[in-house]
Design an enzyme around this catalytic site. Structure first.
Site, PDB file in Angstrom:
ATOM      1  N   GLY A   1      12.522  46.862 -13.582  1.00  0.00           N
ATOM      2  CA  GLY A   1      13.172  45.598 -13.217  1.00  0.00           C
ATOM      3  C   GLY A   1      13.048  44.529 -14.294  1.00  0.00           C
ATOM      4  O   GLY A   1      13.212  43.345 -14.012  1.00  0.00           O
TER       5      GLY A   1
ATOM      6  N   LYS B   1      16.744  31.778 -24.605  1.00  0.00           N
ATOM      7  CA  LYS B   1      15.442  31.156 -24.321  1.00  0.00           C
ATOM      8  C   LYS B   1      14.988  30.239 -25.461  1.00  0.00           C
ATOM      9  O   LYS B   1      14.473  29.152 -25.206  1.00  0.00           O
ATOM     10  CB  LYS B   1      14.410  32.250 -24.049  1.00  0.00           C
TER      11      LYS B   1
HETATM   12  N1  HSE Z   1      15.550  40.730 -19.383  1.00  0.00           N
HETATM   13  C1  HSE Z   1      14.618  39.669 -19.515  1.00  0.00           C
HETATM   14  C2  HSE Z   1      13.422  40.154 -20.316  1.00  0.00           C
HETATM   15  C3  HSE Z   1      14.206  39.191 -18.173  1.00  0.00           C
HETATM   16  O1  HSE Z   1      13.300  41.362 -20.505  1.00  0.00           O
HETATM   17  O2  HSE Z   1      12.630  39.348 -20.768  1.00  0.00           O
HETATM   18  C4  HSE Z   1      13.479  37.906 -18.153  1.00  0.00           C
HETATM   19  O3  HSE Z   1      14.244  36.860 -18.653  1.00  0.00           O
END
Ligand code: HSE
Length: 414
Positions: free
Chosen positions: A182, A200
């Protein structure tokens, strides 16, 4: 009692509902009010919806219900999330989101609407999953001028790189495991090509310097071209390869911002951030380096940050928390080719020793690296500091002279 609505019932949405149910008593104590989920906005029918909340497919039902004071957006994506969030704010509801795509693309606009309407727009979960970073940067480090921020911001790629390097797991199997756990985005190319980390670092850059940095302004490279040969050279050099998002203030009050794989020295605090963990280093002029570390992806860590924002909204229903940055500017982000860095170069030629001599003449101060499993004709070296555009010009010239560059990786200094 405060009524809330949760828009989205995917990985994060189900986590939010679970945390709200499981910790109901403690949350009531901490928020000084009971939190009740009045609606859960879903796209499809659920045969046995959980007891908590009312499942609805109607966004208007949420928008038009004056009892709903806080809306949690965990749908992901820009559409319809942007429209829904904007309308909720305009209707005087506070909004909490984990949606980094939304904040990175529309943060300045939504923060302005929230300010105009005297409501809160909070997004702690959008960066670093369960790691507190937005609130510490906007509040606890507020006395500092931020010199720079550098971080491992994507759990999926860090998990893949760690598995590849530590266990020799191939890229596809490691990605599959990350998806099963997940961690990955619905479209994992956003992870492996760097777009998620880019969103980010845009959020952190906007927060650090008060002006929106948009994803289109940030040069972004993912991890798909990293090979085991590069990793072996990183070890020989004395470090590891990590996908890094970095932003720094430039002397002319702009920012330099990039997302790319980098060699990181073993002595760096980011070098031991492995698996799904994220690490974010904030360099303040007063504090020096401050490092934030924790699980950067996954249902429950992300839900933890979302629910904390809900509590904050409940405690500030009649007051606005100061969280704001202004709109960006096309000239605000420096061209990444202008930055001066150290580079690792892996190349091959018919005669590796002779080719390295040529390279060393072009790059004064270059030091050669060796690895055990080198292919015939392969050689590698690390440059001194030079501008990226100058490095690439020199490499292009060397290529004309018969050498083939297989890899050129920036070296991080953090
Ligand atoms: N896909 C993102 C990660 C999820 O792997 O960091 C969290 O933002």
């Amino acid at each position: 009692m405060v009524e809330i609505a949760v828009m989205g019932y995917g990985v994060v949405g189900t986590g939010v509902i679970e945390v709200l149910a499981k910790h109901a008593e403690g949350l009531t104590l901490r928020a000084h009010e009971a939190i009740h989920v009045k609606y859960v906005l879903v796209r499809r029918d659920f045969p046995n919806p959980p007891m908590m909340g009312t499942f609805t497919k109607s966004f208007d039902q949420i928008l038009e219900d004056p009892e709903v004071k806080i809306v949690v957006e965990v749908m992901g994506g820009l559409n319809p999330a942007y429209d829904y969030v904007r309308r909720c704010l305009l209707a005087g509801k506070s909004v909490v989101t984990s949606n980094k795509e939304l904040v990175a693309a529309k943060g300045a606009d939504l923060l302005q609407v929230a300010r105009d309407k005297n409501v809160n727009f909070l997004f702690e979960a959008s960066v670093g999953g369960g790691i507190p970073i937005i609130r510490p940067m906007s509040q606890c480090l507020a006395a500092n001028d931020v010199v720079g921020v550098a971080g491992i911001l994507n759990g999926t790629t860090n998990y893949i790189l760690t598995k590849m390097f530590r266990d020799g797991t191939d890229f596809q199997s490691a990605l599959k495991q990350a998806q099963e756990l997940g961690y990955a985005e619905r479209d994992p190319s956003a992870d492996v090509e760097g777009a998620d980390a880019c969103r980010k670092i845009c959020i952190l850059a906007s927060l650090a310097y008060g002006r929106h940095v948009y994803p289109e302004q940030v040069h972004t490279e993912g991890i798909t071209r990293i090979t085991l040969a590069d990793v072996e050279y990183a070890e020989t050099w004395g470090g590891v390869v990590k996908l890094i998002g970095e932003v720094k203030r430039t002397p002319d009050n702009r920012v330099s911002c990039i997302v790319c794989p980098m060699f990181i020295g073993r002595e760096s605090q980011l070098a031991n951030v492995d698996d799904v963990f994220n690490g974010i280093m904030v360099r303040g002029d007063v504090t020096g380096d401050v490092v934030f570390y924790g699980k950067g992806a996954g249902k429950m860590p992300t839900a933890s940050a979302v629910v904390a924002d809900v509590i904050d909204c409940v405690k500030h229903l009649k007051a606005r928390k100061y969280l704001y940055w202004s709109d960006g500017d096309p000239d605000y982000v420096e061209d990444y080719r202008e930055a001066s860095r150290i580079f690792f170069v892996r190349a091959h030629a018919a005669d590796a020793d002779a080719a390295f001599e040529k390279a060393a003449a072009a790059f004064p101060g270059a030091s050669r690296l060796h690895r055990k499993q080198a292919e015939p004709g392969e050689f590698a070296f690390v440059t001194d500091h030079l501008q990226e555009k100058v490095c690439d010009e020199k490499l292009a010239q060397l290529q004309k002279e018969g050498l083939t560059v297989d890899s050129r990786i920036r070296i991080g200094e953090m």
